[in-house]
Scaffold this motif. Structure first.
Motif, PDB file in Angstrom:
ATOM      1  N   LEU A   1      -7.165  15.469  70.625  1.00 22.31           N
ATOM      2  CA  LEU A   1      -6.454  16.721  70.835  1.00 22.31           C
ATOM      3  C   LEU A   1      -5.619  16.654  72.104  1.00 22.31           C
ATOM      4  CD1 LEU A   1      -9.101  19.384  69.776  1.00 22.31           C
ATOM      5  CD2 LEU A   1      -7.063  18.655  68.526  1.00 22.31           C
ATOM      6  N   GLY A   2      -6.123  15.997  73.123  1.00 24.39           N
ATOM      7  CA  GLY A   2      -5.359  15.831  74.356  1.00 24.39           C
ATOM      8  C   GLY A   2      -4.088  15.041  74.116  1.00 24.39           C
ATOM      9  N   ALA A   3      -4.195  13.979  73.340  1.00 27.68           N
ATOM     10  CA  ALA A   3      -3.025  13.169  73.023  1.00 27.68           C
ATOM     11  C   ALA A   3      -2.022  13.975  72.198  1.00 27.68           C
ATOM     12  CB  ALA A   3      -3.443  11.911  72.271  1.00 27.68           C
ATOM     13  N   LEU A   4      -2.512  14.759  71.255  1.00 25.51           N
ATOM     14  CA  LEU A   4      -1.622  15.581  70.435  1.00 25.51           C
ATOM     15  C   LEU A   4      -0.964  16.674  71.267  1.00 25.51           C
ATOM     16  CD1 LEU A   4      -3.731  15.855  67.169  1.00 25.51           C
ATOM     17  CD2 LEU A   4      -1.746  14.392  67.588  1.00 25.51           C
ATOM     18  N   ARG A   5      -1.716  17.258  72.192  1.00 20.94           N
ATOM     19  CA  ARG A   5      -1.128  18.272  73.086  1.00 20.94           C
ATOM     20  C   ARG A   5      -0.038  17.658  73.951  1.00 20.94           C
ATOM     21  NH1 ARG A   5      -6.621  19.988  74.378  1.00 20.94           N
ATOM     22  NH2 ARG A   5      -7.131  21.604  72.883  1.00 20.94           N
TER      23      ARG A   5
ATOM     24  N   GLU B   1      11.435  13.961  65.166  1.00 20.45           N
ATOM     25  CA  GLU B   1      11.017  13.849  63.760  1.00 20.45           C
ATOM     26  C   GLU B   1       9.721  13.051  63.643  1.00 20.45           C
ATOM     27  OE1 GLU B   1      12.174  15.280  60.961  1.00 20.45           O
ATOM     28  OE2 GLU B   1      13.457  16.417  62.322  1.00 20.45           O
ATOM     29  N   VAL B   2       9.636  11.957  64.379  1.00 15.58           N
ATOM     30  CA  VAL B   2       8.412  11.148  64.353  1.00 15.58           C
ATOM     31  C   VAL B   2       7.266  11.939  64.965  1.00 15.58           C
ATOM     32  CG1 VAL B   2       7.309   9.016  65.134  1.00 15.58           C
ATOM     33  CG2 VAL B   2       9.706   8.978  64.420  1.00 15.58           C
ATOM     34  N   ALA B   3       7.515  12.586  66.080  1.00 20.01           N
ATOM     35  CA  ALA B   3       6.470  13.381  66.737  1.00 20.01           C
ATOM     36  C   ALA B   3       5.973  14.480  65.809  1.00 20.01           C
ATOM     37  CB  ALA B   3       7.001  13.977  68.037  1.00 20.01           C
ATOM     38  N   ARG B   4       6.896  15.145  65.134  1.00 21.00           N
ATOM     39  CA  ARG B   4       6.511  16.215  64.204  1.00 21.00           C
ATOM     40  C   ARG B   4       5.617  15.655  63.100  1.00 21.00           C
ATOM     41  NH1 ARG B   4      11.387  17.932  62.923  1.00 21.00           N
ATOM     42  NH2 ARG B   4      11.456  19.142  64.818  1.00 21.00           N
TER      43      ARG B   4
ATOM     44  N   GLU C   1       1.730  16.720  62.416  1.00 21.55           N
ATOM     45  CA  GLU C   1       1.355  17.320  61.134  1.00 21.55           C
ATOM     46  C   GLU C   1       0.379  16.466  60.329  1.00 21.55           C
ATOM     47  OE1 GLU C   1       5.085  18.100  59.199  1.00 21.55           O
ATOM     48  OE2 GLU C   1       5.566  19.754  60.556  1.00 21.55           O
ATOM     49  N   HIS C   2       0.304  15.168  60.618  1.00 18.72           N
ATOM     50  CA  HIS C   2      -0.545  14.245  59.848  1.00 18.72           C
ATOM     51  C   HIS C   2      -1.339  13.314  60.768  1.00 18.72           C
ATOM     52  CE1 HIS C   2       3.009  15.222  57.335  1.00 18.72           C
ATOM     53  NE2 HIS C   2       2.087  15.394  56.404  1.00 18.72           N
ATOM     54  N   PRO C   3      -2.060  13.847  61.742  1.00 15.89           N
ATOM     55  CA  PRO C   3      -2.717  12.956  62.719  1.00 15.89           C
ATOM     56  C   PRO C   3      -3.729  11.987  62.125  1.00 15.89           C
ATOM     57  CG  PRO C   3      -3.536  15.200  62.932  1.00 15.89           C
ATOM     58  CD  PRO C   3      -2.373  15.251  61.977  1.00 15.89           C
ATOM     59  N   HIS C   4      -4.458  12.408  61.120  1.00 19.79           N
ATOM     60  CA  HIS C   4      -5.477  11.512  60.548  1.00 19.79           C
ATOM     61  C   HIS C   4      -4.845  10.385  59.754  1.00 19.79           C
ATOM     62  CE1 HIS C   4      -8.705  13.985  61.965  1.00 19.79           C
ATOM     63  NE2 HIS C   4      -8.142  15.055  61.425  1.00 19.79           N
TER      64      HIS C   4
ATOM     65  N   SER D   1       0.847   1.542  60.105  1.00 19.33           N
ATOM     66  CA  SER D   1       1.593   0.622  60.958  1.00 19.33           C
ATOM     67  C   SER D   1       2.846   1.354  61.449  1.00 19.33           C
ATOM     68  CB  SER D   1       2.003  -0.621  60.159  1.00 19.33           C
ATOM     69  OG  SER D   1       2.964  -0.260  59.170  1.00 19.33           O
ATOM     70  N   ALA D   2       3.529   0.768  62.405  1.00 19.86           N
ATOM     71  CA  ALA D   2       4.778   1.359  62.902  1.00 19.86           C
ATOM     72  C   ALA D   2       5.802   1.464  61.778  1.00 19.86           C
ATOM     73  CB  ALA D   2       5.328   0.548  64.062  1.00 19.86           C
ATOM     74  N   ALA D   3       5.854   0.456  60.929  1.00 16.51           N
ATOM     75  CA  ALA D   3       6.805   0.466  59.810  1.00 16.51           C
ATOM     76  C   ALA D   3       6.477   1.593  58.831  1.00 16.51           C
ATOM     77  CB  ALA D   3       6.794  -0.882  59.097  1.00 16.51           C
ATOM     78  N   GLN D   4       5.203   1.772  58.530  1.00 11.01           N
ATOM     79  CA  GLN D   4       4.802   2.845  57.615  1.00 11.01           C
ATOM     80  C   GLN D   4       5.113   4.213  58.211  1.00 11.01           C
ATOM     81  OE1 GLN D   4       0.715   1.532  57.361  1.00 11.01           O
ATOM     82  NE2 GLN D   4       0.972   0.945  55.201  1.00 11.01           N
ATOM     83  N   LEU D   5       4.836   4.383  59.500  1.00 11.48           N
ATOM     84  CA  LEU D   5       5.131   5.652  60.160  1.00 11.48           C
ATOM     85  C   LEU D   5       6.631   5.919  60.160  1.00 11.48           C
ATOM     86  CD1 LEU D   5       4.465   8.164  61.771  1.00 11.48           C
ATOM     87  CD2 LEU D   5       4.264   6.721  63.820  1.00 11.48           C
ATOM     88  N   ALA D   6       7.404   4.909  60.444  1.00 10.50           N
ATOM     89  CA  ALA D   6       8.857   5.071  60.441  1.00 10.50           C
ATOM     90  C   ALA D   6       9.350   5.534  59.067  1.00 10.50           C
ATOM     91  CB  ALA D   6       9.532   3.756  60.834  1.00 10.50           C
ATOM     92  N   ARG D   7       8.878   4.883  58.006  1.00 17.80           N
ATOM     93  CA  ARG D   7       9.281   5.282  56.648  1.00 17.80           C
ATOM     94  C   ARG D   7       8.852   6.703  56.348  1.00 17.80           C
ATOM     95  NH1 ARG D   7       7.943   0.048  55.468  1.00 17.80           N
ATOM     96  NH2 ARG D   7       5.851   0.600  54.774  1.00 17.80           N
ATOM     97  N   ALA D   8       7.621   7.028  56.677  1.00 19.81           N
ATOM     98  CA  ALA D   8       7.076   8.358  56.368  1.00 19.81           C
ATOM     99  C   ALA D   8       7.814   9.455  57.132  1.00 19.81           C
ATOM    100  CB  ALA D   8       5.586   8.405  56.686  1.00 19.81           C
ATOM    101  N   ALA D   9       8.223   9.165  58.359  1.00 19.60           N
ATOM    102  CA  ALA D   9       8.892  10.158  59.190  1.00 19.60           C
ATOM    103  C   ALA D   9      10.406  10.153  59.005  1.00 19.60           C
ATOM    104  CB  ALA D   9       8.554   9.914  60.659  1.00 19.60           C
ATOM    105  N   GLY D  10      10.914   9.191  58.242  1.00 16.86           N
ATOM    106  CA  GLY D  10      12.358   9.091  58.032  1.00 16.86           C
ATOM    107  C   GLY D  10      13.095   8.632  59.272  1.00 16.86           C
ATOM    108  N   ALA D  11      12.475   7.710  60.004  1.00 15.51           N
ATOM    109  CA  ALA D  11      13.065   7.207  61.247  1.00 15.51           C
ATOM    110  C   ALA D  11      13.041   5.680  61.236  1.00 15.51           C
ATOM    111  CB  ALA D  11      12.277   7.739  62.435  1.00 15.51           C
ATOM    112  N   SER D  12      13.605   5.107  62.259  1.00 18.42           N
ATOM    113  CA  SER D  12      13.586   3.646  62.383  1.00 18.42           C
ATOM    114  C   SER D  12      12.322   3.201  63.114  1.00 18.42           C
ATOM    115  CB  SER D  12      14.809   3.161  63.165  1.00 18.42           C
ATOM    116  OG  SER D  12      14.721   3.560  64.517  1.00 18.42           O
ATOM    117  N   GLU D  13      11.979   1.934  62.938  1.00 22.67           N
ATOM    118  CA  GLU D  13      10.837   1.400  63.660  1.00 22.67           C
ATOM    119  C   GLU D  13      11.097   1.438  65.163  1.00 22.67           C
ATOM    120  OE1 GLU D  13       8.757  -2.188  62.276  1.00 22.67           O
ATOM    121  OE2 GLU D  13      10.002  -2.050  60.478  1.00 22.67           O
TER     122      GLU D  13
END
Length: 71
Positions: free
Chosen positions: A17-21, A36-39, A43-46, A52-64
């Protein structure tokens, strides 16, 4: 003496929670792509914990590169 599992769970949750805050409070100072990545992370912390960074980038619609800058 070992701590009971519920206490360990609470401590782990409090740490996350501290990291998310911290991430949420940084949002106004981030670029739009980083926001966009932060959002997505907020919204999906678990799910993000196992991505991976690549998966997060794809999911968030951003670049690695954006994911790495945010980290």
């Amino acid at each position: 003496m070992a701590l009971p599992d519920p206490v360990l769970d609470l401590l782990a949750t409090a740490h996350h929670l501290g990291a998310l805050r911290t991430l949420a409070s940084a949002c106004p100072h981030l670029s739009s792509a980083e926001q966009e990545v932060a959002r997505y992370v907020l919204e999906h912390p678990h799910e993000v914990a196992n991505m991976s960074a690549a998966q997060l980038a794809r999911a968030a619609g951003a670049s690695e590169a954006t994911v790495f800058r945010l980290c």
